[in-house]
Design a protein around this motif. Structure first.
Motif, PDB file in Angstrom:
ATOM      1  N   PHE A 133      76.709 -28.283 -18.769  1.00  0.00           N
ATOM      2  CA  PHE A 133      77.142 -27.657 -20.019  1.00  0.00           C
ATOM      3  C   PHE A 133      76.526 -28.393 -21.208  1.00  0.00           C
ATOM      4  N   ALA A 134      76.443 -29.715 -21.101  1.00  0.00           N
ATOM      5  CA  ALA A 134      75.855 -30.507 -22.187  1.00  0.00           C
ATOM      6  C   ALA A 134      74.390 -30.151 -22.392  1.00  0.00           C
ATOM      7  N   ARG A 135      73.706 -29.780 -21.309  1.00  0.00           N
ATOM      8  CA  ARG A 135      72.290 -29.409 -21.436  1.00  0.00           C
ATOM      9  C   ARG A 135      72.126 -28.138 -22.259  1.00  0.00           C
ATOM     10  N   GLU A 141      78.140 -19.532 -25.126  1.00  0.00           N
ATOM     11  CA  GLU A 141      77.362 -18.302 -24.991  1.00  0.00           C
ATOM     12  C   GLU A 141      75.965 -18.591 -24.437  1.00  0.00           C
ATOM     13  N   ALA A 142      75.343 -19.665 -24.894  1.00  0.00           N
ATOM     14  CA  ALA A 142      74.027 -20.028 -24.378  1.00  0.00           C
ATOM     15  C   ALA A 142      74.118 -20.447 -22.915  1.00  0.00           C
ATOM     16  N   PRO A 183      80.653 -21.103 -12.975  1.00  0.00           N
ATOM     17  CA  PRO A 183      80.505 -22.555 -13.121  1.00  0.00           C
ATOM     18  C   PRO A 183      81.777 -23.330 -12.784  1.00  0.00           C
ATOM     19  N   LEU A 184      82.939 -22.728 -13.030  1.00  0.00           N
ATOM     20  CA  LEU A 184      84.194 -23.389 -12.668  1.00  0.00           C
ATOM     21  C   LEU A 184      84.320 -23.485 -11.154  1.00  0.00           C
ATOM     22  N   GLY A 246      88.024 -26.609 -24.185  1.00  0.00           N
ATOM     23  CA  GLY A 246      88.779 -25.962 -23.119  1.00  0.00           C
ATOM     24  C   GLY A 246      87.941 -25.728 -21.881  1.00  0.00           C
ATOM     25  N   TYR A 247      86.658 -25.418 -22.088  1.00  0.00           N
ATOM     26  CA  TYR A 247      85.787 -25.146 -20.934  1.00  0.00           C
ATOM     27  C   TYR A 247      85.492 -26.426 -20.160  1.00  0.00           C
ATOM     28  N   VAL A 248      85.268 -27.530 -20.871  1.00  0.00           N
ATOM     29  CA  VAL A 248      85.058 -28.816 -20.199  1.00  0.00           C
ATOM     30  C   VAL A 248      86.317 -29.214 -19.432  1.00  0.00           C
TER      31      VAL A 248
END
Length: 326
Positions: A133-135, A141-142, A183-184, A246-248
């Protein structure tokens, strides 16, 4: 001069690197090799110590750097090699315990608790996906865009007998939800494969006579008392925070959910000991869990209930020798 450890370092590092780069360079079926990239590092760490596993990771990182470039090698170091070194180190970490009369050998060593090792695996699994996610610079959205693009192509025109416009709308809505959820699920899968690799590495090392700690009763894993509260705090962030935070948090919630699934399986292993239907029941549950996945939910609930009800203590029968799956 004993060259054995150096041989282990080179072989473990080269094998791990080749498994990892096969995901990008080999034919599509070879992506499965990526799942066992940590295996040889874990074997080196369990059998020959943290120096051997660290050396193997260094070799693998350099090979990745030469073949795939800086970004890929750095991600391997942080998300694959580093966690394998740390988990294998913790797995064989022990300290002298107070010696009781008649205690000898392994009974005088207090080994690192497997419950804490499970939690570390979950934390590292959540971190691995958080790094992906950090990448994308924590832009949700990206991050979802490439997944959505693939899913839309797969789902377009597959909505049954509805009109073309409705089909496309259905595909967009479904792809958006899947792009968020996949991804989760990957965080849970990452943690699962890490633990499977750790189990395989421990078995291989044990058969070779290099595993320093005795084989534990895996169904008797205990968790720290505060873990339940910490898990629900992370879950609350995942449910209420929204956005990137929240996603992290959802990554860590998904990865740490495996801890409860393992505890739930441990409960089943203990309460069915001595029962005639034990083996077919456990085989059935594992098969359904692997194929369909939905038993993970009741197993997770069972694991949480165990923290309050102590079901394993209530229903445990006379102990039997631990088996590979006990």
């Amino acid at each position: 001069m004993n060259l054995g450890p150096y041989f282990i370092i080179v072989i473990a590092g080269v094998t791990s690197a080749l498994c990892y780069v096969s995901v990008a360079l080999a034919p599509p079926p070879a992506f499965l090799l990526g799942y066992i990239a940590p295996l040889t590092i874990l074997i080196a760490g369990l059998g020959w110590g943290v120096v051997a596993s660290s050396g193997a990771v260094l070799v693998a990182t350099l090979i990745n750097l030469l073949i795939s470039g800086f970004g890929t090698s750095l991600f391997y170091l942080i998300a694959v090699g580093g966690p394998a070194v740390w988990l294998s180190h913790l797995a064989v970490l022990g300290r002298s315990a107070p010696v009781t009369p008649g205690a000898t050998g392994d009974s005088a060593i207090e080994w690192y608790p497997l419950g804490r090792l499970l939690i570390w695996a979950g934390v590292l699994g959540g971190t691995a996906l958080a790094l992906t996610f950090a990448r994308a610079h924590f832009d949700l959205e990206a991050y979802k865009a490439p997944i959505e693009a693939v899913l839309k192509e797969l789902l377009k025109g597959r909505a049954g007998t509805t009109s073309e416009g409705e089909q496309y709308s259905y595909a967009i809505e479904l792809s958006d939800n899947l792009a968020y959820a996949l991804p989760l699920a990957a965080a849970l899968l990452w943690t699962t494969t890490t633990l499977v690799n750790l189990w395989l590495a421990a078995r291989i090392t044990q058969y070779s006579g290099q595993l320093p700690r005795p084989w534990p009763d895996l169904s008797a894993i205990e968790l720290p008392p505060l873990f339940l509260a910490a898990f629900f705090v992370i879950f609350a962030f995942a449910a209420l925070a929204g956005g990137a935070v929240g996603y992290v948090a959802a990554f860590y919630t998904s990865a740490l959910a495996l801890v409860w699934i393992v505890i739930g399986l441990g409960v089943l292993h203990v309460v069915t000991r001595g029962r005639s239907f034990r083996r077919p029941l456990l085989i059935f549950i594992y098969v359904i869990l692997i194929i369909f996945g939905w038993p993970a939910v009741p197993l997770m609930v069972l694991g949480v209930v165990e923290q309050f009800a102590q079901l394993r203590r209530r229903f445990a029968r006379a102990p039997s020798p631990p088996s590979p799956f006990s």
